[in-house]
Design a protein around this motif. Structure first.
Motif, PDB file in Angstrom:
ATOM      1  N   ALA A 137       0.837  -1.201   0.000  1.00 55.51           N
ATOM      2  CA  ALA A 137       0.000   0.000   0.000  1.00 55.51           C
ATOM      3  C   ALA A 137       0.871   1.250   0.000  1.00 55.51           C
ATOM      4  O   ALA A 137       1.885   1.315   0.694  1.00 55.51           O
ATOM      5  CB  ALA A 137      -0.907  -0.007   1.218  1.00 55.51           C
ATOM      6  N   THR A 138       0.457   2.222  -0.809  1.00 51.32           N
ATOM      7  CA  THR A 138       1.186   3.493  -0.871  1.00 51.32           C
ATOM      8  C   THR A 138       0.171   4.625  -0.973  1.00 51.32           C
ATOM      9  O   THR A 138      -1.017   4.377  -1.144  1.00 51.32           O
ATOM     10  CB  THR A 138       2.085   3.579  -2.126  1.00 51.32           C
ATOM     11  OG1 THR A 138       1.232   3.709  -3.261  1.00 51.32           O
ATOM     12  CG2 THR A 138       2.949   2.367  -2.293  1.00 51.32           C
ATOM     13  N   GLY A 139       0.669   5.846  -0.925  1.00 56.81           N
ATOM     14  CA  GLY A 139      -0.213   7.004  -1.103  1.00 56.81           C
ATOM     15  C   GLY A 139      -0.789   7.470   0.222  1.00 56.81           C
ATOM     16  O   GLY A 139      -0.655   6.787   1.256  1.00 56.81           O
ATOM     17  N   GLY A 140      -1.456   8.625   0.196  1.00 57.82           N
ATOM     18  CA  GLY A 140      -1.944   9.305   1.394  1.00 57.82           C
ATOM     19  C   GLY A 140      -2.630   8.408   2.421  1.00 57.82           C
ATOM     20  O   GLY A 140      -2.246   8.380   3.592  1.00 57.82           O
ATOM     21  N   ALA A 141      -3.643   7.641   1.964  1.00 60.22           N
ATOM     22  CA  ALA A 141      -4.448   6.876   2.932  1.00 60.22           C
ATOM     23  C   ALA A 141      -3.682   5.682   3.506  1.00 60.22           C
ATOM     24  O   ALA A 141      -4.166   5.023   4.427  1.00 60.22           O
ATOM     25  CB  ALA A 141      -5.732   6.409   2.264  1.00 60.22           C
ATOM     26  N   SER A 142      -2.488   5.404   2.985  1.00 59.34           N
ATOM     27  CA  SER A 142      -1.773   4.203   3.445  1.00 59.34           C
ATOM     28  C   SER A 142      -1.138   4.407   4.818  1.00 59.34           C
ATOM     29  O   SER A 142      -0.516   3.486   5.346  1.00 59.34           O
ATOM     30  CB  SER A 142      -0.734   3.767   2.418  1.00 59.34           C
ATOM     31  OG  SER A 142       0.308   4.697   2.369  1.00 59.34           O
ATOM     32  N   CYS A 143      -1.271   5.611   5.401  1.00 64.79           N
ATOM     33  CA  CYS A 143      -0.744   5.755   6.761  1.00 64.79           C
ATOM     34  C   CYS A 143      -1.856   5.570   7.792  1.00 64.79           C
ATOM     35  O   CYS A 143      -1.631   5.726   8.985  1.00 64.79           O
ATOM     36  CB  CYS A 143      -0.020   7.089   6.924  1.00 64.79           C
ATOM     37  SG  CYS A 143      -1.069   8.454   6.518  1.00 64.79           S
ATOM     38  N   ASN A 144      -3.074   5.220   7.344  1.00 63.26           N
ATOM     39  CA  ASN A 144      -4.185   5.023   8.280  1.00 63.26           C
ATOM     40  C   ASN A 144      -4.342   3.524   8.573  1.00 63.26           C
ATOM     41  O   ASN A 144      -4.756   2.737   7.712  1.00 63.26           O
ATOM     42  CB  ASN A 144      -5.464   5.600   7.661  1.00 63.26           C
ATOM     43  CG  ASN A 144      -6.641   5.509   8.596  1.00 63.26           C
ATOM     44  OD1 ASN A 144      -6.912   4.455   9.155  1.00 63.26           O
ATOM     45  ND2 ASN A 144      -7.339   6.620   8.765  1.00 63.26           N
ATOM     46  N   GLN A 145      -4.035   3.148   9.801  1.00 59.56           N
ATOM     47  CA  GLN A 145      -4.008   1.740  10.203  1.00 59.56           C
ATOM     48  C   GLN A 145      -5.366   1.057   9.996  1.00 59.56           C
ATOM     49  O   GLN A 145      -5.431  -0.080   9.526  1.00 59.56           O
ATOM     50  CB  GLN A 145      -3.584   1.671  11.675  1.00 59.56           C
ATOM     51  CG  GLN A 145      -3.430   0.268  12.203  1.00 59.56           C
ATOM     52  CD  GLN A 145      -2.380  -0.520  11.438  1.00 59.56           C
ATOM     53  OE1 GLN A 145      -1.331   0.007  11.076  1.00 59.56           O
ATOM     54  NE2 GLN A 145      -2.685  -1.786  11.145  1.00 59.56           N
ATOM     55  N   GLU A 146      -6.448   1.747  10.318  1.00 64.54           N
ATOM     56  CA  GLU A 146      -7.773   1.116  10.230  1.00 64.54           C
ATOM     57  C   GLU A 146      -8.167   0.898   8.764  1.00 64.54           C
ATOM     58  O   GLU A 146      -8.783  -0.102   8.418  1.00 64.54           O
ATOM     59  CB  GLU A 146      -8.845   1.957  10.956  1.00 64.54           C
ATOM     60  CG  GLU A 146      -8.804   1.823  12.462  1.00 64.54           C
ATOM     61  CD  GLU A 146      -7.600   2.496  13.103  1.00 64.54           C
ATOM     62  OE1 GLU A 146      -7.014   3.404  12.461  1.00 64.54           O
ATOM     63  OE2 GLU A 146      -7.246   2.117  14.230  1.00 64.54           O
TER      64      GLU A 146
END
Ligand code: 5FX
Length: 533
Positions: A436-445
């Motif tokens: 996973a990459t990109g902005g939303a990929s830092c959201n664990q849920e």
């Protein structure tokens, strides 16, 4: 005397800038830089690296801007003392689908470049078309229909070339140029993709188109890896000759042109490894392996898939795999990505990602049967628009409670990705990793939902400059590909991705029936879109 450290260099001619990444033999990045077209080359008056024409459909970029950006970046590298003599191999990439039209006699100019002058001066008269059509162009709908008709329909074209006809695909672009300016076409000695054009500037000769980028033309038979004669003929006469044969993506094309040896001090033995398209190059940069999926969660969501036995369909694209010739990669694009997620975050989670995550934590996998389709703008895959919510009895409902809405959005986005991937022949394997990459990929849920829907572990990777880095990797591999070493053998030294989420053991059981329902309801959403009011 200490041995000098070998270097491998990747260039990325992307839409907005030219980037360079150099790595050492341990695959560590030792240098990177870029030239930004709008900012560093204002004389070309581009916006975002392109010119959008009055009809809003035609989109081009100046070919001399790309050449000048190469002059500039090489000068910049020279001025900071970059050790060109240590470079063992170069590869590169370009935005996919764009095309360059070399004038009769240009080969001669490329073969005899005088190292006293920059390339943009030496090649300024070498093109019959100074503004190259690029991937953002959508002016060729008539040519697309003509090409599909010529092979007996859209599915036939997809089965042959990996994709149905798309406006930006190069065959249709060439057909339009031939139709509008036959005299210009007649003066064309060679047609390159942006990638093979860029390789030609290093090689000092016409560089071949590689199988992977060649798959974005609606012209290459992706199984046999030769041009499809019917498609060539439907686009323009004598086209095969102007394209030259396509070659494997890891092939060494030859040594660097004497021009660069004299002007910058490159080793005369430095090899040029075939250039490829930016999406294939990113697959290499992310080091995808058999069975892997890369999910980029950005403004638009993009999926790259490593597929062994693809089944080309009317949606998505199948390209030859850039790092292993006998396999394939698929590309799927979704327009409703982060803007859609942000709207639901604002309406249902007080504009906060923490609240958004909380909503995902407090609802359960499968959302008690509630599922939704969220397309604020006309979606590409599938072609549908609007927000459509269904309860557990498959009845359309106007609203969901806020937390249910958040989960319906995320499950819906990821189920769509899995379903469309499987329609293209993708199979989740025990070894499958989701990168996973990109902005939303830092959201664990969000990553947990992704992992549960696919039933596979999710890893995160840093993909800054993945296309130019991928080409530096490809340069390393190109030198040994002949001796049977695979790309992944060569990549063993590279940094490993980080495990971010593992699937809940119950998830497969929950999602199996929901995926089936989602797929059926998607058909309903599409047919409703075409129903007359
Ligand atoms: C892929 O098919 C595309 O058109 C884009 O991703 C371009 O390659 C962007 F450069």
């Amino acid at each position: 005397m200490a041995r000098r450290a070998a270097k491998y260099v990747g260039f990325d001619f992307s839409t907005q800038q030219l980037k360079v990444t150099a790595i050492d033999e341990h695959l560590q990045v030792v240098f990177s830089d870029n030239v930004h077209f709008d900012k560093d080359l204002p004389e070309f008056r581009t916006q975002g690296g392109v010119h959008v024409h009055e009809d809003k459909l035609t989109v081009t970029s100046p070919v001399l801007m790309w050449i000048k950006s190469l002059d500039l970046i090489l000068e910049k590298m020279k001025s900071v003392g970059f050790s060109f003599q240590d470079v063992k191999a170069i590869s590169g990439t370009g935005q996919q689908h764009g095309s360059v039209y070399w004038k009769k006699g240009a080969k001669e100019s490329l073969n005899n470049l005088c190292s006293e002058f920059p390339l943009h001066l030496l090649l300024k008269s070498s093109f019959v078309i100074s503004d190259s059509p690029i991937w953002m162009d959508s002016s060729t709908t008539a040519e697309c229909r003509h090409l599909e008709d010529a092979v007996g329909g859209a599915q036939n074209l997809a089965s042959l070339t990996g994709s149905r006809a798309y406006e930006r695909f190069t065959g249709n672009q060439i057909a339009r140029i031939y139709k509008q300016k036959p005299e210009v076409y007649a003066q064309t000695e060679r047609i390159s993709l942006v990638s093979s054009f860029a390789a030609s500037l290093f090689l000092g000769d016409y560089a071949a188109i590689d199988y992977s980028d060649g798959s974005g033309m609606n012209l290459l038979k992706i199984w046999e890896k030769t041009w499809a004669e019917t498609c060539l003929q439907a686009c323009a006469p004598g086209l095969g000759e102007k394209l030259g044969p396509a070659v494997p993506s890891s092939l060494v094309l030859g040594s660097i042109s004497p021009y660069h040896v004299v002007r910058y001090g490159f080793d005369p033995d430095c090899k040029i490894v075939t250039f490829t398209g930016d999406n294939p190059a990113s697959l290499a940069g992310m080091r995808l392996q058999e069975g892997d999926i890369a999910v980029s969660l950005g403004t638009s969501d993009t999926l790259f898939l490593w597929i062994n036995e693809p089944t080309p369909a009317l949606e998505g694209h199948i390209f030859c795999n850039p790092v292993q010739t006998d396999t394939y990669m698929a590309l799927l694009c979704y327009k409703n990505g982060s803007l859609m997620r942000e709207r639901i975050r604002d309406e249902c989670a007080l504009g906060s990602w923490d609240e958004f995550s909380k909503a995902l934590r407090t609802t359960c996998a499968g959302n008690n049967g509630n599922l939704g389709f969220y397309f604020d703008v006309l979606e590409i895959t599938p072609q549908a628009v609007g927000v459509h919510r269904f309860n557990a009895e498959n009845q359309k409902v106007p609203h969901f409670p806020k937390e249910v809405e958040v989960r319906a959005l995320m499950e819906g986005q990821f189920m769509a990705k899995r379903i469309h991937a499987e329609r293209l022949g993708y199979k989740i394997m025990p070894r499958t990793r989701i990168l996973a990459t990109g902005g939303a990929s830092c959201n664990q849920e969000i990553l947990q939902v992704l992992s549960d829907v696919f039933g596979a572990p999710v890893y995160t990777i840093d993909t800054a400059n993945s296309a130019s880095l991928g080409c530096a990797y490809r340069a390393v591999h190109g030198l040994v590909a002949n001796s049977g070493l695979s790309f992944s053998d060569v990549m063993k030294l590279a940094r490993k991705p980080k495990l971010a989420a593992s699937p809940n053991p119950r998830a497969a059981q929950v999602y199996q029936p929901v995926l089936k329902r989602y797929s059926e309801l998607e058909r309903k959403v599409i047919s409703d879109a075409f129903e007359t009011p």
